[in-house]
Design a protein around this motif. Structure first.
Motif, PDB file in Angstrom:
ATOM      1  N   LEU A 171      -1.269  -4.908  -1.932  1.00  0.00           N
ATOM      2  CA  LEU A 171      -0.713  -4.160  -3.074  1.00  0.00           C
ATOM      3  C   LEU A 171      -1.965  -3.859  -3.836  1.00  0.00           C
ATOM      4  N   GLU A 185      -1.760  -4.046  -7.126  1.00  0.00           N
ATOM      5  CA  GLU A 185      -1.841  -5.044  -8.099  1.00  0.00           C
ATOM      6  C   GLU A 185      -2.592  -6.450  -7.850  1.00  0.00           C
ATOM      7  N   HIS A 231       2.619 -10.559   3.207  1.00  0.00           N
ATOM      8  CA  HIS A 231       1.998  -9.984   2.161  1.00  0.00           C
ATOM      9  C   HIS A 231       0.447  -9.408   2.225  1.00  0.00           C
ATOM     10  N   SER A 283       1.356 -10.888  -5.700  1.00  0.00           N
ATOM     11  CA  SER A 283       2.125 -10.113  -4.846  1.00  0.00           C
ATOM     12  C   SER A 283       3.561 -10.670  -4.686  1.00  0.00           C
ATOM     13  N   HIS A 342       5.415  -8.388  -7.537  1.00  0.00           N
ATOM     14  CA  HIS A 342       5.624  -7.208  -6.926  1.00  0.00           C
ATOM     15  C   HIS A 342       6.328  -7.177  -5.805  1.00  0.00           C
ATOM     16  N   TYR A 343       7.225  -8.066  -5.419  1.00  0.00           N
ATOM     17  CA  TYR A 343       7.904  -8.199  -4.323  1.00  0.00           C
ATOM     18  C   TYR A 343       8.720  -7.202  -3.743  1.00  0.00           C
ATOM     19  N   GLN A 348       7.685  -4.026  -3.658  1.00  0.00           N
ATOM     20  CA  GLN A 348       6.848  -3.243  -3.110  1.00  0.00           C
ATOM     21  C   GLN A 348       6.486  -4.063  -1.560  1.00  0.00           C
ATOM     22  N   VAL A 349       6.221  -5.257  -1.574  1.00  0.00           N
ATOM     23  CA  VAL A 349       5.977  -6.069  -0.510  1.00  0.00           C
ATOM     24  C   VAL A 349       7.155  -5.779   0.762  1.00  0.00           C
ATOM     25  N   ARG A 381       7.175  -2.080   2.226  1.00  0.00           N
ATOM     26  CA  ARG A 381       5.791  -2.157   3.176  1.00  0.00           C
ATOM     27  C   ARG A 381       6.546  -2.884   4.522  1.00  0.00           C
TER      28      ARG A 381
END
Length: 383
Positions: A61, A63, A246, A286, A289-290, A292-293, A296
């Motif tokens: 990510l 971030e 991740h 990571s 901002h899970y 977003q994980v 993906r």
């Protein structure tokens, strides 16, 4: 000044006659060598894709990359206990941070477990470690280096663990059992009911490791959740990693989760400073901002389902997969298929005589893989 040599380069070692005077421990010669996935061949006019190492084809990510770039203390040793990461993981998993021990990837965490609970005893007898086979190819290497003996129990015909046979393989020398779910390289996942039934047959002084490197890719509601089980079974240790979902494989950060009666021993065997502060900061970013994980990972799961459906449409018969790869049970044709893939600038992981593991990669890579399978006449179920 002598030049550095690759420790896996046997030819280079043999060139120097002085090397003959230095012998490794006898067990080293008996162990298989770990074979990492190879990069794809360069074919003119084709974009090469590596589908041989179960890597996440998506970058970390933004971030996470920002957290990496902001690290300015590389000259300092990291916190040996990874306190910040364990605190964040404790919140994320809803477990005490004291129940978490970090390691250099989940493999590093596994090495700590084996060194702590399995090996060779003062009387010369070796402990036994029971695991399914085929499974993660590092298992026999790490078990052997720990001084223990591997007890490999063949998978069922569908590529899943044969838990009844594994339970029957337990002896008074068994100290550790490894459950790989989803199983690498075949793909099936164990269910909660299956694992609880198995645990009822395992003595309470035997450590049961639930290796969940691919847990984020599982979509079966019946699949086992190791974190839930460790709360109820004091002899269960859960392994997880930031390498797959991740996308932090290069940074080597993983961890085990167990009750503190076990972790107090694991910390003794833990390699000091195994997780760098750079890796720790990246993993924390990571986790924060899970959501977003998850997005993906879902895109890769969608691609996995597209590939599985495509293979079935072509008549291929493969095990059910809950990971970020598929297993082609090609047997004697495994190496032939890998070489055929190489002509199309795709690298896949062949296990000669058994099968081929193909990672889910970029959309174009997956599409090319399906086209490859359409043109390969020796596939399971293809006439």
């Amino acid at each position: 000044m002598t030049s550095a040599r690759n420790f896996t380069d046997d030819a280079a070692v043999q060139e120097d006659p002085r090397a003959a005077a230095v012998a490794p421990r006898p067990v080293v010669a008996q162990l298989p060598k770990y074979a990492a996935g190879k990069p794809p061949a360069v074919i003119e006019g084709l974009q090469p894709y590596k589908l041989s190492s179960n890597e996440n084809p998506l970058p970390p990510l933004p971030e996470v990359l920002a957290a990496i770039n902001s690290q300015h203390s590389i000259q300092r040793y990291p916190d040996p206990l990874s306190t910040a990461l364990r605190t964040e993981l404790g919140r994320f998993l809803d477990v005490p941070s004291e129940d978490i021990v970090t390691g250099a990837g989940s493999l590093g965490a596994l090495v700590q477990i084996l060194q702590t609970f399995a090996g060779r005893n003062p009387d010369g007898t070796a402990d036994e470690v029971v695991y399914a086979w085929r499974s993660f190819e590092a298992y026999p290497i790490m078990v052997g280096l720990a001084g223990a003996e591997s007890v490999q129990v063949p998978n069922r015909a569908d590529g899943a663990h044969d838990l009844d046979a594994m339970a029957a393989a337990l002896t008074d020398r068994t100290r550790v059992v490894l459950l790989c779910t989803p199983n690498n390289p075949t793909g099936p996942a164990l269910t909660t009911a299956q694992v609880e039934d198995f645990l009822a047959k395992v003595p309470s002084d035997v450590v049961v490791v639930i290796d969940e490197a691919y847990t984020e890719f599982v979509r079966d509601p019946e699949a086992v959740d190791g974190i839930r089980l460790y709360r109820n079974y004091p002899n269960v240790i859960v392994l997880r990693t930031f390498s797959k979902a991740h996308g932090l494989a290069n940074l080597r950060v993983g961890y085990s989760v167990a009750n503190q009666g076990l972790t107090r021993h694991l910390r003794v065997a833990a390699t000091p400073f195994a997780v760098s502060s750079l890796a720790e900061d990246a993993a924390i970013a990571s986790l924060k901002h899970y959501d977003q994980v998850v997005e993906r990972v879902q895109s890769l799961v969608d691609e996995r389902e597209r590939v599985v459906a495509g293979l079935k449409d072509l008549g291929w018969k493969i095990p059910e997969t809950h990971a970020n790869f598929v297993w082609l049970p090609l047997g004697a044709d495994s190496q032939d298929f890998a070489e055929f893939a190489g002509t199309q600038a795709l690298s896949v992981r062949a296990f000669p005589g058994e099968g081929v593991r193909v990672s889910i990669g970029e959309v174009e890579a997956n599409t090319r893989f399906l086209a490859l399978c359409a043109n390969y006449t020796k596939g399971p179920g293809v006439s």
